[in-house]
Each structure stands twice: as structure tokens, then as C-alpha cells.
Design a protein around this motif. Structure first.
Motif, PDB file in Angstrom:
ATOM      1  N   MET A  23       0.829  -1.203   0.000  1.00  0.00           N
ATOM      2  CA  MET A  23       0.000   0.000   0.000  1.00  0.00           C
ATOM      3  C   MET A  23       0.867   1.260   0.000  1.00  0.00           C
ATOM      4  O   MET A  23       0.568   2.234  -0.689  1.00  0.00           O
ATOM      5  CB  MET A  23      -0.948   0.011   1.204  1.00  0.00           C
ATOM      6  CG  MET A  23      -2.016  -1.051   1.161  1.00  0.00           C
ATOM      7  SD  MET A  23      -3.095  -0.907  -0.255  1.00  0.00           S
ATOM      8  CE  MET A  23      -3.911   0.604   0.113  1.00  0.00           C
ATOM      9  N   LEU A  24       1.943   1.258   0.782  1.00  0.00           N
ATOM     10  CA  LEU A  24       2.835   2.421   0.800  1.00  0.00           C
ATOM     11  C   LEU A  24       3.481   2.636  -0.568  1.00  0.00           C
ATOM     12  O   LEU A  24       3.635   3.778  -1.019  1.00  0.00           O
ATOM     13  CB  LEU A  24       3.900   2.254   1.881  1.00  0.00           C
ATOM     14  CG  LEU A  24       3.430   2.426   3.315  1.00  0.00           C
ATOM     15  CD1 LEU A  24       4.559   2.087   4.284  1.00  0.00           C
ATOM     16  CD2 LEU A  24       2.963   3.857   3.541  1.00  0.00           C
ATOM     17  N   MET A  25       3.857   1.550  -1.226  1.00  0.00           N
ATOM     18  CA  MET A  25       4.476   1.677  -2.543  1.00  0.00           C
ATOM     19  C   MET A  25       3.488   2.247  -3.550  1.00  0.00           C
ATOM     20  O   MET A  25       3.843   3.068  -4.403  1.00  0.00           O
ATOM     21  CB  MET A  25       4.972   0.303  -2.999  1.00  0.00           C
ATOM     22  CG  MET A  25       5.765   0.328  -4.248  1.00  0.00           C
ATOM     23  SD  MET A  25       7.332   1.133  -3.942  1.00  0.00           S
ATOM     24  CE  MET A  25       8.184   0.754  -5.437  1.00  0.00           C
ATOM     25  N   MET A  26       2.230   1.835  -3.456  1.00  0.00           N
ATOM     26  CA  MET A  26       1.217   2.336  -4.384  1.00  0.00           C
ATOM     27  C   MET A  26       0.879   3.802  -4.098  1.00  0.00           C
ATOM     28  O   MET A  26       0.548   4.562  -5.008  1.00  0.00           O
ATOM     29  CB  MET A  26      -0.045   1.477  -4.298  1.00  0.00           C
ATOM     30  CG  MET A  26       0.167   0.059  -4.769  1.00  0.00           C
ATOM     31  SD  MET A  26      -1.242  -0.942  -4.404  1.00  0.00           S
ATOM     32  CE  MET A  26      -2.017  -0.984  -5.996  1.00  0.00           C
ATOM     33  N   LEU A  27       0.950   4.204  -2.837  1.00  0.00           N
ATOM     34  CA  LEU A  27       0.577   5.561  -2.472  1.00  0.00           C
ATOM     35  C   LEU A  27       1.691   6.581  -2.686  1.00  0.00           C
ATOM     36  O   LEU A  27       1.439   7.785  -2.595  1.00  0.00           O
ATOM     37  CB  LEU A  27       0.119   5.605  -1.017  1.00  0.00           C
ATOM     38  CG  LEU A  27      -1.205   4.897  -0.714  1.00  0.00           C
ATOM     39  CD1 LEU A  27      -1.466   4.917   0.778  1.00  0.00           C
ATOM     40  CD2 LEU A  27      -2.335   5.565  -1.465  1.00  0.00           C
ATOM     41  N   VAL A  28       2.909   6.111  -2.935  1.00  0.00           N
ATOM     42  CA  VAL A  28       4.020   7.053  -3.109  1.00  0.00           C
ATOM     43  C   VAL A  28       3.723   8.011  -4.249  1.00  0.00           C
ATOM     44  O   VAL A  28       3.945   9.222  -4.145  1.00  0.00           O
ATOM     45  CB  VAL A  28       5.339   6.288  -3.352  1.00  0.00           C
ATOM     46  CG1 VAL A  28       6.411   7.192  -3.934  1.00  0.00           C
ATOM     47  CG2 VAL A  28       5.832   5.683  -2.066  1.00  0.00           C
ATOM     48  N   ASP A  45      14.761   2.696  -5.845  1.00  0.00           N
ATOM     49  CA  ASP A  45      13.535   2.613  -5.044  1.00  0.00           C
ATOM     50  C   ASP A  45      13.026   1.182  -4.977  1.00  0.00           C
ATOM     51  O   ASP A  45      12.603   0.693  -3.927  1.00  0.00           O
ATOM     52  CB  ASP A  45      12.445   3.503  -5.629  1.00  0.00           C
ATOM     53  CG  ASP A  45      12.779   4.981  -5.498  1.00  0.00           C
ATOM     54  OD1 ASP A  45      13.598   5.316  -4.612  1.00  0.00           O
ATOM     55  OD2 ASP A  45      12.213   5.780  -6.276  1.00  0.00           O
ATOM     56  N   ILE A  46      13.069   0.494  -6.097  1.00  0.00           N
ATOM     57  CA  ILE A  46      12.579  -0.883  -6.150  1.00  0.00           C
ATOM     58  C   ILE A  46      13.449  -1.781  -5.271  1.00  0.00           C
ATOM     59  O   ILE A  46      12.941  -2.625  -4.520  1.00  0.00           O
ATOM     60  CB  ILE A  46      12.557  -1.404  -7.609  1.00  0.00           C
ATOM     61  CG1 ILE A  46      11.622  -0.559  -8.463  1.00  0.00           C
ATOM     62  CG2 ILE A  46      12.179  -2.868  -7.657  1.00  0.00           C
ATOM     63  CD1 ILE A  46      10.178  -0.618  -8.044  1.00  0.00           C
ATOM     64  N   MET A  47      14.768  -1.593  -5.319  1.00  0.00           N
ATOM     65  CA  MET A  47      15.668  -2.423  -4.509  1.00  0.00           C
ATOM     66  C   MET A  47      15.448  -2.152  -3.006  1.00  0.00           C
ATOM     67  O   MET A  47      15.438  -3.079  -2.195  1.00  0.00           O
ATOM     68  CB  MET A  47      17.134  -2.174  -4.888  1.00  0.00           C
ATOM     69  CG  MET A  47      17.472  -2.699  -6.261  1.00  0.00           C
ATOM     70  SD  MET A  47      17.002  -4.416  -6.456  1.00  0.00           S
ATOM     71  CE  MET A  47      18.464  -5.201  -5.917  1.00  0.00           C
ATOM     72  N   LEU A  48      15.268  -0.888  -2.651  1.00  0.00           N
ATOM     73  CA  LEU A  48      14.996  -0.572  -1.255  1.00  0.00           C
ATOM     74  C   LEU A  48      13.659  -1.159  -0.799  1.00  0.00           C
ATOM     75  O   LEU A  48      13.522  -1.647   0.313  1.00  0.00           O
ATOM     76  CB  LEU A  48      15.013   0.946  -1.040  1.00  0.00           C
ATOM     77  CG  LEU A  48      16.381   1.600  -1.083  1.00  0.00           C
ATOM     78  CD1 LEU A  48      16.239   3.118  -1.000  1.00  0.00           C
ATOM     79  CD2 LEU A  48      17.242   1.094   0.053  1.00  0.00           C
ATOM     80  N   TRP A  49      12.667  -1.112  -1.703  1.00  0.00           N
ATOM     81  CA  TRP A  49      11.362  -1.673  -1.363  1.00  0.00           C
ATOM     82  C   TRP A  49      11.467  -3.184  -1.170  1.00  0.00           C
ATOM     83  O   TRP A  49      10.892  -3.750  -0.244  1.00  0.00           O
ATOM     84  CB  TRP A  49      10.364  -1.336  -2.471  1.00  0.00           C
ATOM     85  CG  TRP A  49       8.989  -1.859  -2.189  1.00  0.00           C
ATOM     86  CD1 TRP A  49       8.098  -1.369  -1.297  1.00  0.00           C
ATOM     87  CD2 TRP A  49       8.373  -2.981  -2.807  1.00  0.00           C
ATOM     88  NE1 TRP A  49       6.950  -2.118  -1.320  1.00  0.00           N
ATOM     89  CE2 TRP A  49       7.093  -3.115  -2.244  1.00  0.00           C
ATOM     90  CE3 TRP A  49       8.770  -3.885  -3.794  1.00  0.00           C
ATOM     91  CZ2 TRP A  49       6.208  -4.117  -2.632  1.00  0.00           C
ATOM     92  CZ3 TRP A  49       7.886  -4.872  -4.171  1.00  0.00           C
ATOM     93  CH2 TRP A  49       6.618  -4.977  -3.582  1.00  0.00           C
ATOM     94  N   LEU A  50      12.223  -3.860  -2.045  1.00  0.00           N
ATOM     95  CA  LEU A  50      12.408  -5.308  -1.892  1.00  0.00           C
ATOM     96  C   LEU A  50      13.171  -5.627  -0.607  1.00  0.00           C
ATOM     97  O   LEU A  50      12.880  -6.617   0.075  1.00  0.00           O
ATOM     98  CB  LEU A  50      13.139  -5.882  -3.110  1.00  0.00           C
ATOM     99  CG  LEU A  50      12.320  -5.959  -4.392  1.00  0.00           C
ATOM    100  CD1 LEU A  50      13.191  -6.435  -5.547  1.00  0.00           C
ATOM    101  CD2 LEU A  50      11.143  -6.899  -4.212  1.00  0.00           C
ATOM    102  N   LEU A  51      14.158  -4.805  -0.279  1.00  0.00           N
ATOM    103  CA  LEU A  51      14.882  -5.005   0.971  1.00  0.00           C
ATOM    104  C   LEU A  51      13.942  -4.842   2.172  1.00  0.00           C
ATOM    105  O   LEU A  51      13.979  -5.639   3.114  1.00  0.00           O
ATOM    106  CB  LEU A  51      16.050  -4.015   1.061  1.00  0.00           C
ATOM    107  CG  LEU A  51      16.990  -4.183   2.254  1.00  0.00           C
ATOM    108  CD1 LEU A  51      17.705  -5.518   2.161  1.00  0.00           C
ATOM    109  CD2 LEU A  51      17.976  -3.050   2.310  1.00  0.00           C
ATOM    110  N   ALA A  52      13.074  -3.824   2.109  1.00  0.00           N
ATOM    111  CA  ALA A  52      12.080  -3.651   3.176  1.00  0.00           C
ATOM    112  C   ALA A  52      11.111  -4.813   3.194  1.00  0.00           C
ATOM    113  O   ALA A  52      10.659  -5.260   4.262  1.00  0.00           O
ATOM    114  CB  ALA A  52      11.337  -2.335   2.988  1.00  0.00           C
ATOM    115  N   PHE A  53      10.773  -5.353   2.014  1.00  0.00           N
ATOM    116  CA  PHE A  53       9.867  -6.488   1.924  1.00  0.00           C
ATOM    117  C   PHE A  53      10.451  -7.713   2.617  1.00  0.00           C
ATOM    118  O   PHE A  53       9.711  -8.539   3.167  1.00  0.00           O
ATOM    119  CB  PHE A  53       9.617  -6.775   0.438  1.00  0.00           C
ATOM    120  CG  PHE A  53       8.298  -7.411   0.156  1.00  0.00           C
ATOM    121  CD1 PHE A  53       8.215  -8.743  -0.190  1.00  0.00           C
ATOM    122  CD2 PHE A  53       7.129  -6.671   0.223  1.00  0.00           C
ATOM    123  CE1 PHE A  53       7.002  -9.322  -0.458  1.00  0.00           C
ATOM    124  CE2 PHE A  53       5.917  -7.243  -0.043  1.00  0.00           C
ATOM    125  CZ  PHE A  53       5.838  -8.583  -0.381  1.00  0.00           C
TER     126      PHE A  53
END
Length: 183
Positions: A23-28, A45-53
Motif C-alpha cells: 500500500m505504501l508503494m502504491m501511495l508514493v 527505489d525498487i531495490m529498497l522496497w524489496l529489501l524492506a519487503f
């Protein structure tokens, strides 16, 4: 059953964490002013999001570990307040030290130097109650000592019984071996 419930709660924490990240990724894009530009998400951004995932679910499980294991909301533990002093306790400062006066307040018609008429009876009642409490504590301690001694005696008797049984069975085994050798 408890392990299954804990695993289900942990899975719930992981799924909710992942849904929150999605949801946070979609709302950015919706938080940015103006129309969303092409390529809003960079490879970084995608790599950081995957790391957070990958790292957020274990962190969330650590944060909610009490709920996962116990299964109820954690209430903050308040420090235990000491019991209030004797009902008539009054502290007055005499120089650098504090003194506690456990006598009841004087009656309105009494002279300031005299005690209330039933103060001595209250003191005696309080002393008797304290004595009974101390006797009860001593009795509990004595009963606990007796229980511990009985448990030690039972353990010693069980150890002796096992030792004697092992000795008897060992001797029987040795006799059987000697009889087999003789034949």
C-alpha cells in the motif's frame, strides 16, 4: 495447539506487514504533487522496497513477539505501589530527617499534648495484628521447610530403590553370563 496458533499469528503479522508495504508503494505516487511522471520508481527505489519487503516482517515479528506467543494485548505493567502506611501516619520534618508519627490525630477538644482516649487500644490492636502476621509468616516458612524435607526424603528413597534394583539386576545378569560360560 499453542504452536499452531503462534505460527498463525506470526503469518498474520507477516501478511499484514507485506500488505502495508504494498500500500505504501502504491501511495508514493499519489503523494507527489502534479501528475505522476513516467518512471516514478527508480531501480534504487525498487531495490529498497524489496529489501524492506524482506527485512520488515522479521522486525514486525520481533515487535509483536509477546502477542504472537501469548495471544492477547500487552498491558503495560505499572510498578507496584507500596502499601499505604498505618491509617494515622503523618510525616513531619524535624531538621534534616523525617519522623513518622503513627498515633491518631488528636481529638478536637483534646489538649495538643495529650493523646486520644483510644490511641493505646489502637496501638495494642495494631501490635497484635502485626504479631499474628509474623506468626503466620513463620508458620508458612516452617511448612515449606517440612515440605522440602519430605521431598528430599522421597527423592532419597527413590534413589536407594533404583540403586538396589540396579545392583540386583546387575548381579542376576552376571550370574546368567557365568552359567552360559559354564555350559
Amino acid at each position: 495447539m499453542g504452536c499452531l496458533l503462534a505460527a498463525a499469528r506470526a503469518a498474520l503479522v507477516v501478511v499484514v506487514t507485506w500488505l502495508t508495504l504494498i500500500m505504501l508503494m502504491m501511495l508514493v505516487g499519489s503523494f507527489l504533487p502534479g501528475p505522476p511522471p513516467h518512471g516514478t520508481y527508480s531501480p534504487t527505489d525498487i531495490m529498497l522496497w524489496l529489501l524492506a519487503f524482506l527485512l520488515a516482517p522479521p522486525a514486525a515479528c520481533v515487535v509483536f513477539r509477546r502477542w504472537i506467543t501469548v495471544g492477547r494485548a500487552v498491558r503495560p505493567v505499572s510498578p507496584v505501589e507500596p502499601p499505604p502506611p498505618w491509617p494515622y501516619a503523618q510525616a513531619d520534618q524535624d531538621g534534616p530527617t523525617w519522623h513518622t508519627d503513627t498515633s491518631p490525630p488528636p481529638w478536637p477538644h483534646a489538649e495538643p499534648t495529650s493523646q486520644a482516649p483510644d490511641a493505646e487500644a489502637r496501638r495494642q490492636d495494631h501490635a497484635e495484628a502485626e504479631k499474628q502476621r509474623a506468626d503466620a509468616v513463620r508458620a508458612r516458612a516452617e511448612a515449606e521447610k517440612q515440605r522440602a524435607a519430605a521431598a528430599r526424603a522421597r527423592a532419597e528413597a527413590e534413589r536407594k530403590r533404583r540403586t538396589a534394583h540396579a545392583r540386583r539386576s546387575g548381579a542376576r545378569y552376571r550370574r546368567m553370563q557365568e552359567e552360559r560360560r559354564r555350559k
